[in-house]
Design a protein around this motif. Structure first.
Motif, PDB file in Angstrom:
ATOM      1  N   THR A 259      -3.283  87.236  16.883  1.00 41.02           N
ATOM      2  CA  THR A 259      -2.288  87.015  15.828  1.00 41.02           C
ATOM      3  C   THR A 259      -1.001  86.470  16.426  1.00 41.02           C
ATOM      4  O   THR A 259      -0.400  85.516  15.899  1.00 41.02           O
ATOM      5  N   SER A 260      -0.564  87.053  17.538  1.00 41.71           N
ATOM      6  CA  SER A 260       0.671  86.627  18.188  1.00 41.71           C
ATOM      7  C   SER A 260       0.588  85.180  18.666  1.00 41.71           C
ATOM      8  O   SER A 260       1.554  84.415  18.545  1.00 41.71           O
TER       9      SER A 260
ATOM     10  N   ASP B 128      -5.975  95.840  10.719  1.00 38.49           N
ATOM     11  CA  ASP B 128      -6.642  96.885  11.497  1.00 38.49           C
ATOM     12  C   ASP B 128      -7.577  97.698  10.618  1.00 38.49           C
ATOM     13  O   ASP B 128      -7.529  97.641   9.384  1.00 38.49           O
TER      14      ASP B 128
ATOM     15  N   THR C 297      -4.046  91.912  18.021  1.00 38.88           N
ATOM     16  CA  THR C 297      -2.598  91.706  18.129  1.00 38.88           C
ATOM     17  C   THR C 297      -2.283  90.439  18.909  1.00 38.88           C
ATOM     18  O   THR C 297      -1.425  89.637  18.514  1.00 38.88           O
TER      19      THR C 297
ATOM     20  N   ALA D  97       2.267  89.528  23.692  1.00 38.35           N
ATOM     21  CA  ALA D  97       2.946  90.485  22.824  1.00 38.35           C
ATOM     22  C   ALA D  97       3.453  91.644  23.662  1.00 38.35           C
ATOM     23  O   ALA D  97       3.014  91.852  24.796  1.00 38.35           O
TER      24      ALA D  97
ATOM     25  N   VAL E 279       2.213  91.499  12.095  1.00 34.94           N
ATOM     26  CA  VAL E 279       1.641  91.660  13.427  1.00 34.94           C
ATOM     27  C   VAL E 279       2.018  93.025  13.980  1.00 34.94           C
ATOM     28  O   VAL E 279       3.064  93.581  13.629  1.00 34.94           O
ATOM     29  N   GLY E 280       1.183  93.578  14.849  1.00 37.12           N
ATOM     30  CA  GLY E 280       1.356  94.953  15.300  1.00 37.12           C
ATOM     31  C   GLY E 280       2.173  95.148  16.550  1.00 37.12           C
ATOM     32  O   GLY E 280       2.137  96.231  17.143  1.00 37.12           O
ATOM     33  N   ALA E 281       2.911  94.150  16.993  1.00 37.17           N
ATOM     34  CA  ALA E 281       3.764  94.300  18.181  1.00 37.17           C
ATOM     35  C   ALA E 281       4.960  93.383  18.038  1.00 37.17           C
ATOM     36  O   ALA E 281       4.912  92.362  17.330  1.00 37.17           O
TER      37      ALA E 281
ATOM     38  N   GLU F 271      -2.450  90.629  10.922  1.00 37.88           N
ATOM     39  CA  GLU F 271      -3.253  91.457  11.823  1.00 37.88           C
ATOM     40  C   GLU F 271      -3.835  92.588  10.987  1.00 37.88           C
ATOM     41  O   GLU F 271      -3.107  93.446  10.492  1.00 37.88           O
TER      42      GLU F 271
END
Length: 458
Positions: free
Chosen positions: A120-121, A168, A117, A312, A138-140, A166
């Motif tokens: 990616t951020s 997973d 995360t 993030a 992205v996860g956040a 991102e």
């Protein structure tokens, strides 16, 4: 051309963000779920996308839909899914939909047990700083980004040429237990580290590692695989495999810590001030920088942009601070993340008293057989505590865990273990008087604890 999409389990973190992104593009969005929590509840409500009634309603599935997008929260016997199958509608898992709508883009996937995360951020922050056109997943939630997903139409005039994903390793849908990242077919992939997780899906370490091996093996010809060379398993994955894939190892970016602040040191000796810290983040920076270099960002351009990166949401996030005390919240829950975060905070504040608390909340962390993976993960804390709720074990249908099991697993002298929220809150109230730095690590909420009220007042 506008399409009509129905989301089964629209309230999920990734699902509701995709719904918002497609709605913003002018598509017709409907959805169902049996429970929706914040922030998805408010965000969907503001856009008029919240279901009128919670639950599953087959009548919401009709022949005029262009596709149904199936979330992980739904079950395989979901009545709306059954109706979509009966009508022969196209049904996509979340990653399948992302791939189908980014076939013409350069796909960059960031994977790994930890750091994905943040890496990616970082990449998104740098690209945005320099006005590059890109799509992302992205996860956040990130500062300066309205949603966690952007997906421009490949055939539109403003289509982004690249998508940063991102990726997973969790299952793709109730019908597809393959990891999400295997659907994306990346031209460029980064694996940040491998540490066993998601034991409810991967019951052995070997079955977990095998998913990352598949990701490396399925790289296209002339693809680029970047990996943390300090991770033994990644070194094996990176150095093995096909000769037609370029392997790019990376290590932590050179840096110095001075007076509680971290600075990158550049090849010409300059120091770049950062808002983030920790050895794990110096590795994340090195990985992000390697990706950005291949996307056309110069070294100086990266250093210019990374100075303003604040992290993030819930990644070493400051939730309260006074002149004498600081409280951090971090999403860390897996053993490797707990250890890296605790070590990072202690290295940043070596002369401060560190109180580190972990909530066991996930399937893996509450699995009695998995607990041993947490050995010594809190060693760098001056005072440490673990909290878990027996009710959560019951909900997840897991075997009971005794405090003695937790003490034996963490192997941390003086560790305090709590199973009742009131006892944990009392402990926090007592020990915040001695703590200069408080670190709370969880993928949950510590039972709804108000983190902003933890500050010690004379």
């Amino acid at each position: 051309m506008p399409q009509a999409y129905h989301f089964i389990a629209i309230g999920g973190s990734a699902m509701h963000n995709l719904a918002l992104a497609l709605h913003q593009q002018g598509h017709t969005i409907t959805g169902s779920d049996d429970e929706i929590y914040e922030p998805a509840l408010s965000r969907l409500t503001r856009k008029g996308l919240i279901p009128a009634e919670m639950g599953w309603f087959p009548q919401r599935i009709h022949a005029d839909l262009d596709a149904v997008i199936l979330g992980m929260h739904a079950r395989a016997d979901n009545p709306e899914l059954a109706r979509a199958q009966e009508l022969g509608l196209p049904i996509f898992s979340y990653p399948e939909f992302i791939y189908e709508h980014s076939r013409q883009k350069q796909r960059v996937v960031i994977a790994g047990s930890h750091g994905k995360t943040t890496i990616t951020s970082m990449i998104l922050h740098v690209l945005k700083h320099h006005n590059h056109r890109f799509d992302y997943l992205v996860g956040a939630q990130l500062e300066g980004f309205e949603t966690m997903v952007s997906l421009t139409d490949d055939h539109s005039a403003n289509a982004a040429p690249v998508i940063i994903i991102e990726g997973d390793e969790y299952a793709s849908s109730p019908l597809d237990k393959r990891p999400k990242f295997l659907h994306y077919q990346p031209h460029m992939a980064l694996i940040s580290g491998i540490a066993w997780d998601h034991v409810n899906i991967y019951p052995t370490y070997e079955s977990y590692v095998a998913q990352f091996e598949l990701l490396a093996e399925q790289m296209p010809k002339s693809g680029v695989l970047l990996f943390d060379e300090t991770d033994n398993m990644l070194d094996v994955i990176g150095q093995n495999g096909r000769d037609d894939v370029q392997k790019v190892p990376y290590d932590a970016h050179p840096h110095v810590i001075r007076d509680g602040h971290t600075y990158l040191t550049t090849p010409d000796g300059a120091e770049i001030p950062l808002r983030i810290f920790g050895l794990h983040n110096m590795k994340n920076i090195a990985g992000a920088m390697a990706i950005c270099d291949r996307l056309g960002v110069t070294e100086n351009g990266f250093y210019e942009a990374i100075q303003t990166f604040g992290g993030a949401a819930r990644r070493l996030e400051i939730v309260a601070q006074t002149a004498d005390q600081i409280v951090f919240r971090d999403f860390a829950h897996a053993p490797s993340k707990v250890m890296a975060t605790t070590e990072a905070v202690k290295a940043q504040f070596p002369d401060k008293h560190l109180l580190a608390c972990v909530e066991l909340h996930t399937f893996s962390s509450l699995n009695k057989e998995f607990l041993a993976q947490y050995a010594h993960s809190l060693d760098m804390a001056d005072t440490a505590a673990v909290y878990y709720n027996a009710h959560t074990l019951a909900i997840k249908r897991l075997a009971p865990i005794a405090p003695a099991d937790v003490l034996a697993a963490f192997n941390k002298p003086g560790l305090q273990v709590f199973t009742e929220l009131i006892d944990f809150q009392t402990f926090i109230a007592q020990y915040t008087a001695d703590a200069d730095v408080i670190l709370l690590m969880s993928s949950g909420t510590f039972g709804g604890l108000d983190l902003t009220k933890l500050m010690y007042n004379d």
